[in-house]
Design a protein around this motif. Structure first.
Motif, PDB file in Angstrom:
ATOM      1  N   LEU A 210       1.037   2.199   8.503  1.00 18.42           N
ATOM      2  CA  LEU A 210       1.285   2.202   7.065  1.00 18.42           C
ATOM      3  C   LEU A 210      -0.063   2.102   6.350  1.00 18.42           C
ATOM      4  N   GLU A 211      -0.229   2.913   5.318  1.00 21.80           N
ATOM      5  CA  GLU A 211      -1.481   2.859   4.531  1.00 21.80           C
ATOM      6  C   GLU A 211      -1.293   1.916   3.351  1.00 21.80           C
ATOM      7  N   ASP A 212      -2.428   1.530   2.751  1.00 18.61           N
ATOM      8  CA  ASP A 212      -2.358   0.690   1.548  1.00 18.61           C
ATOM      9  C   ASP A 212      -1.442   1.320   0.510  1.00 18.61           C
ATOM     10  N   ASP A 213      -0.659   0.498  -0.146  1.00 18.82           N
ATOM     11  CA  ASP A 213       0.235   0.878  -1.247  1.00 18.82           C
ATOM     12  C   ASP A 213       1.430   1.733  -0.814  1.00 18.82           C
ATOM     13  N   GLU A 214       1.602   1.971   0.458  1.00 21.57           N
ATOM     14  CA  GLU A 214       2.806   2.704   0.892  1.00 21.57           C
ATOM     15  C   GLU A 214       3.968   1.728   1.069  1.00 21.57           C
ATOM     16  N   VAL A 215       5.163   2.261   0.893  1.00 23.05           N
ATOM     17  CA  VAL A 215       6.370   1.458   1.092  1.00 23.05           C
ATOM     18  C   VAL A 215       7.244   2.198   2.102  1.00 23.05           C
ATOM     19  N   ALA A 216       7.698   1.476   3.117  1.00 22.15           N
ATOM     20  CA  ALA A 216       8.550   2.108   4.139  1.00 22.15           C
ATOM     21  C   ALA A 216       9.978   1.602   3.989  1.00 22.15           C
ATOM     22  N   VAL A 217      10.907   2.520   4.189  1.00 23.14           N
ATOM     23  CA  VAL A 217      12.317   2.141   4.182  1.00 23.14           C
ATOM     24  C   VAL A 217      12.866   2.499   5.559  1.00 23.14           C
ATOM     25  N   LEU A 218      13.318   1.484   6.272  1.00 23.63           N
ATOM     26  CA  LEU A 218      13.776   1.709   7.653  1.00 23.63           C
ATOM     27  C   LEU A 218      15.265   1.411   7.768  1.00 23.63           C
ATOM     28  N   THR A 219      15.963   2.298   8.478  1.00 22.26           N
ATOM     29  CA  THR A 219      17.337   2.008   8.873  1.00 22.26           C
ATOM     30  C   THR A 219      17.373   2.185  10.389  1.00 22.26           C
ATOM     31  N   ALA A 220      18.577   2.063  10.983  1.00 26.40           N
ATOM     32  CA  ALA A 220      18.657   2.188  12.442  1.00 26.40           C
ATOM     33  C   ALA A 220      18.186   3.556  12.908  1.00 26.40           C
ATOM     34  N   ASP A 221      18.438   4.591  12.110  1.00 29.33           N
ATOM     35  CA  ASP A 221      18.088   5.921  12.617  1.00 29.33           C
ATOM     36  C   ASP A 221      17.149   6.721  11.713  1.00 29.33           C
ATOM     37  N   GLN A 222      16.524   6.049  10.767  1.00 33.29           N
ATOM     38  CA  GLN A 222      15.603   6.808   9.916  1.00 33.29           C
ATOM     39  C   GLN A 222      14.460   5.928   9.401  1.00 33.29           C
ATOM     40  N   VAL A 223      13.291   6.559   9.280  1.00 39.06           N
ATOM     41  CA  VAL A 223      12.164   5.872   8.625  1.00 39.06           C
ATOM     42  C   VAL A 223      11.659   6.803   7.525  1.00 39.06           C
ATOM     43  N   GLN A 224      11.581   6.286   6.316  1.00 39.94           N
ATOM     44  CA  GLN A 224      10.987   7.079   5.232  1.00 39.94           C
ATOM     45  C   GLN A 224       9.826   6.264   4.657  1.00 39.94           C
ATOM     46  N   ILE A 225       8.731   6.961   4.430  1.00 47.05           N
ATOM     47  CA  ILE A 225       7.557   6.256   3.892  1.00 47.05           C
ATOM     48  C   ILE A 225       7.159   6.909   2.572  1.00 47.05           C
ATOM     49  N   ALA A 360     -14.302  -5.699   4.362  1.00 45.49           N
ATOM     50  CA  ALA A 360     -14.885  -5.729   3.014  1.00 45.49           C
ATOM     51  C   ALA A 360     -16.323  -5.218   3.056  1.00 45.49           C
ATOM     52  N   ALA A 361     -17.052  -5.582   4.122  1.00 41.18           N
ATOM     53  CA  ALA A 361     -18.436  -5.118   4.255  1.00 41.18           C
ATOM     54  C   ALA A 361     -18.456  -3.593   4.396  1.00 41.18           C
ATOM     55  N   LEU A 362     -17.509  -3.092   5.167  1.00 42.77           N
ATOM     56  CA  LEU A 362     -17.404  -1.631   5.362  1.00 42.77           C
ATOM     57  C   LEU A 362     -17.203  -0.935   4.008  1.00 42.77           C
ATOM     58  N   ARG A 363     -16.281  -1.501   3.224  1.00 43.36           N
ATOM     59  CA  ARG A 363     -15.983  -0.865   1.923  1.00 43.36           C
ATOM     60  C   ARG A 363     -17.195  -0.913   0.992  1.00 43.36           C
ATOM     61  N   LYS A 371     -23.622   5.427   5.483  1.00 42.43           N
ATOM     62  CA  LYS A 371     -22.781   6.014   6.530  1.00 42.43           C
ATOM     63  C   LYS A 371     -22.220   4.883   7.377  1.00 42.43           C
ATOM     64  N   VAL A 372     -20.966   4.983   7.741  1.00 42.96           N
ATOM     65  CA  VAL A 372     -20.350   3.881   8.489  1.00 42.96           C
ATOM     66  C   VAL A 372     -19.853   4.348   9.854  1.00 42.96           C
ATOM     67  N   LEU A 373     -20.404   3.721  10.862  1.00 46.39           N
ATOM     68  CA  LEU A 373     -19.959   3.948  12.245  1.00 46.39           C
ATOM     69  C   LEU A 373     -19.307   2.648  12.693  1.00 46.39           C
ATOM     70  N   ALA A 384     -11.117   1.170  11.831  1.00 43.54           N
ATOM     71  CA  ALA A 384     -11.240   2.487  12.480  1.00 43.54           C
ATOM     72  C   ALA A 384     -10.905   3.592  11.484  1.00 43.54           C
ATOM     73  N   ARG A 385      -9.840   3.383  10.729  1.00 45.15           N
ATOM     74  CA  ARG A 385      -9.390   4.454   9.835  1.00 45.15           C
ATOM     75  C   ARG A 385     -10.341   4.685   8.670  1.00 45.15           C
ATOM     76  N   GLU A 386     -11.014   3.652   8.243  1.00 41.29           N
ATOM     77  CA  GLU A 386     -11.868   3.830   7.055  1.00 41.29           C
ATOM     78  C   GLU A 386     -13.322   4.158   7.388  1.00 41.29           C
ATOM     79  N   SER A 387     -13.663   4.173   8.684  1.00 38.28           N
ATOM     80  CA  SER A 387     -15.048   4.477   9.056  1.00 38.28           C
ATOM     81  C   SER A 387     -15.270   5.985   9.078  1.00 38.28           C
ATOM     82  N   ASP A 388     -16.531   6.394   8.925  1.00 38.23           N
ATOM     83  CA  ASP A 388     -16.823   7.826   9.028  1.00 38.23           C
ATOM     84  C   ASP A 388     -16.682   8.278  10.468  1.00 38.23           C
ATOM     85  N   VAL A 389     -17.169   7.459  11.369  1.00 37.17           N
ATOM     86  CA  VAL A 389     -17.079   7.780  12.807  1.00 37.17           C
ATOM     87  C   VAL A 389     -16.672   6.506  13.550  1.00 37.17           C
TER      88      VAL A 389
END
Ligand code: F6R
Length: 612
Positions: A210-225, A360-363, A371-373, A384-389
């Motif tokens: 899940l990314e920041d500010d996303e909302v997920a709705v889960l049921t037994a057989d479905q996920v909507q984000i 926070a340091a990364l941001r 450049k962020v590794l 991992a997701r917010e780094s360049d590499v």
């Protein structure tokens, strides 16, 4: 820190939640709870202070919780002491909505006061309760759960990962996050939310983050984000490489011991795919085009043990690259107004990939155009997701609070990066390049040789576990290594210990040395062995008991001064700390064992520090 698990499926939820919480125990917690909605819409909650066993005994003594949808939580107290009332899930005063939450709501007092003025009665001291009371307030006003959730997310400030149940929507679970990890798991018997992938491995390895500010709705057989504009988000489903056995003790008495013993394999997995025909190949950097061009300054930013890797990295990177490099504590870096720019490379090191200060340091680094590794162990984690590499350590899940195999693989990867980059810059000679590559290839076997001496570390620990204070001394890479050895000892055995640059002793600390003081002298760094020897003699002549750590090469130099001596195989100096840390880990482990400490879950500590 706190842990979240949630399930919406076609099985009774309670045992799935409790089992998921057990897998999150390692993160550290002081209370736990679950909430389940029955198909008829009855919201049932059980929570209690203490270990999960307490919650389990309540669950078995009282009326069973029925329902196939539920949320569970392990709490590590921040706002409000650890007690039953402050444990999660929290329920609003109408008794309709339940929430579990990780993170901190910074403006909770302001919201709490405004709700109190509206006649809402609070029953806990937590910041989390404002989420659920506010949710119920908006739900009553708009009569729509999604509207209420989005209203709340706009109103609250801070970090959160949350799971939400509502008795009016008994087939649905909602989840949201900002600056705190939350994953969705897609199982065959239902869908899951979790703050940590290890809670899901027994059910599924198919996940989405899940990314920041996303909302997920889960049921037994479905996920909507849904994204922040309430539009359906397209998500990629990842397959996690870890299996459930990797997150189990497998016959060891503690995860820490298992993880120490797994180091040859973890190092092998980190190195092997990256050495081809004698060359270090970091594909991630190959694909990043001119990412490494024109770098004039490097900052290595991290917390705790990962920062100690950064200290070792500073020595190695400056030597190989001739680029000024600083190791910085993430919690200091972000407030030190660092001067960064396009020609700055910021290397963030983190096992979990979720440490708030490192994030926070990364941001801050990205904001200033650096450049962020990152060097990270947990795939898909926030850092991992917010780094360049990203360079991943392939250590597998690390469960014990005290890091071991993640630390060694971080060191290995940082050396590989230094050598790879040094060659690109033509600042490392062919001979040294070849020696380090050979050294890397030999590491797993040499680590195994150190581990084979486990009895020796155990015996020495049995001799010294009663010392109330321990000093680690060393020079250069040994100094950085001492910081880690000292941290390992203090965090799991609760013995006071400090690490000093051996050359600094005379400037003050030596006044603490008296007959019987225990000093662990790190003497693996051959280029400065004579100087280290002088420092050992200084403490020895004041009556210290010295445990020496030396290599086959340096042992003859210091052996006469050491009361006990650990000897490890020799390897290229930049790789020596990878072998050197193993005896220090085992020593700390056995000292803590002798003292009867809770080794995998030391007091006051959490595995992943997602608050400031
Ligand atoms: C100590 C330890 C901690 C972590 C630190 C950073 O044994 O594990 O000092 O190294 O909290 O955590 P990560 O690496 O997850 O950012």
């Amino acid at each position: 820190m706190c842990g979240i698990i949630g399930f919406a499926g076609d099985k009774e939820a309670v045992s799935i939640l409790v089992e998921g919480l057990k897998r999150l125990e390692y993160r550290g917690y002081d209370s736990a709870g679950v909430a389940i909605v029955s198909p008829e819409g009855e919201l049932q909650v059980k929570k209690s202070k203490g270990r999960l066993a307490v919650l389990e005994s309540h669950l078995s003594e009282e009326k069973p919780l029925r329902g196939k949808i539920g949320i569970g939580h392990t709490r590590w107290a921040t706002h409000g002491e650890a007690n039953d009332q402050n444990a999660h899930p929290h329920v609003g005063q109408e008794g309709k909505i339940a929430v579990v939450h990780n993170g901190i709501i910074e403006n909770y007092l302001e919201i709490k006061n405004s709700l109190i003025k509206k006649g809402i009665h609070f029953t806990s001291d937590t910041d989390t309760e404002v989420i659920v009371q506010l949710l119920e307030y908006y739900y009553k006003k708009y009569n729509n759960l999604m509207d209420a959730v989005y209203k709340v997310l706009h109103r609250i400030k801070g970090a959160y990962a949350m799971g939400i149940l509502c008795s009016d929507c008994p087939g649905q679970m909602l989840a949201a996050r900002k600056d705190a990890p939350l994953l969705i798991g897609y199982g065959t018997d239902g869908n899951y939310i979790a703050s940590d992938v290890t809670a899901l491995l027994a059910h599924t390895r198919k996940v989405t983050y899940l990314e920041d500010d996303e909302v997920a709705v889960l049921t037994a057989d479905q996920v909507q984000i849904f994204d922040s504009d309430r539009c359906l988000a397209e998500k990629i489903i990842h397959t996690v490489a870890w299996d459930v056995a990797a997150a189990e003790k497998g016959g060891y008495s503690h995860f820490m011991l298992k993880e120490i013993m797994e180091q040859p394999e973890a190092v092998q997995k980190t190195i092997s795919p990256r050495i081809m025909e004698g060359k270090i190949c970091l594909e991630e950097l190959e694909q990043a085009g001119d990412f490494l061009e024109n770098i004039t300054r490097i900052y290595i930013v991290a917390c705790g043990s990962a920062y100690h890797v950064g200290m070792i990295g500073k020595y190695t990177l400056e030597k190989m690259l001739h680029i000024p490099t600083e190791a910085c504590l993430a919690s200091e870096f972000r407030y030190s107004e660092p001067l960064l720019g396009e020609s700055t490379l910021v290397i963030v090191i983190s096992q979990s990939g979720e440490t708030l200060d490192s994030m926070a340091a990364l941001r801050e680094a990205k904001k200033q155009g650096a450049k962020v590794l990152s060097i990270v162990n947990v795939m898909g984690s926030s850092i991992a997701r917010e780094s360049d590499v990203v360079l991943y350590t392939w250590a597998g899940p690390e469960i014990a609070v005290a890091t071991t195999k993640a630390y060694t693989t971080q060191m290995v990867l940082l050396v590989m990066f230094a050598v790879y980059y040094g060659e690109r810059l033509q600042r490392i000679g062919e001979k040294e390049y070849g020696e380090i590559v050979n050294g890397l290839l030999q590491l797993p076997e040499k680590i195994q040789r150190v581990l084979d001496d486990v009895d020796e570390f155990q015996k020495t620990a049995a001799k010294y576990f009663n010392h109330s204070s321990v000093f680690y001394i060393g020079r250069n890479l040994d100094y950085a290594l001492g910081l880690e050895g000292s941290l390992k000892l203090k965090e799991i055995s609760y013995i006071h210990s400090e690490s000093y640059a051996a050359g600094e002793l005379k400037h003050g600390t030596i006044s603490l040395i008296e007959p019987g003081t225990l000093v662990i002298a790190l003497a693996t760094y051959a280029p400065l062995i004579e100087k280290t020897l002088s420092n050992i003699v200084e403490v020895k002549s004041r009556g210290a008991r010295v445990i020496g750590l030396a290599t086959e090469e340096t042992a003859p130099v210091i052996k006469d001064q050491a009361t006990d001596l650990f000897v490890i195989p020799k390897v290229h100096p930049v790789l020596q700390p990878v072998l050197g840390v193993v005896p220090l880990q085992l020593y700390a482990y056995y000292v803590a064992l002798n003292r009867g400490c809770d080794i995998d879950k030391p007091r006051n500590l959490a595995k992943s520090v997602t608050v400031e």
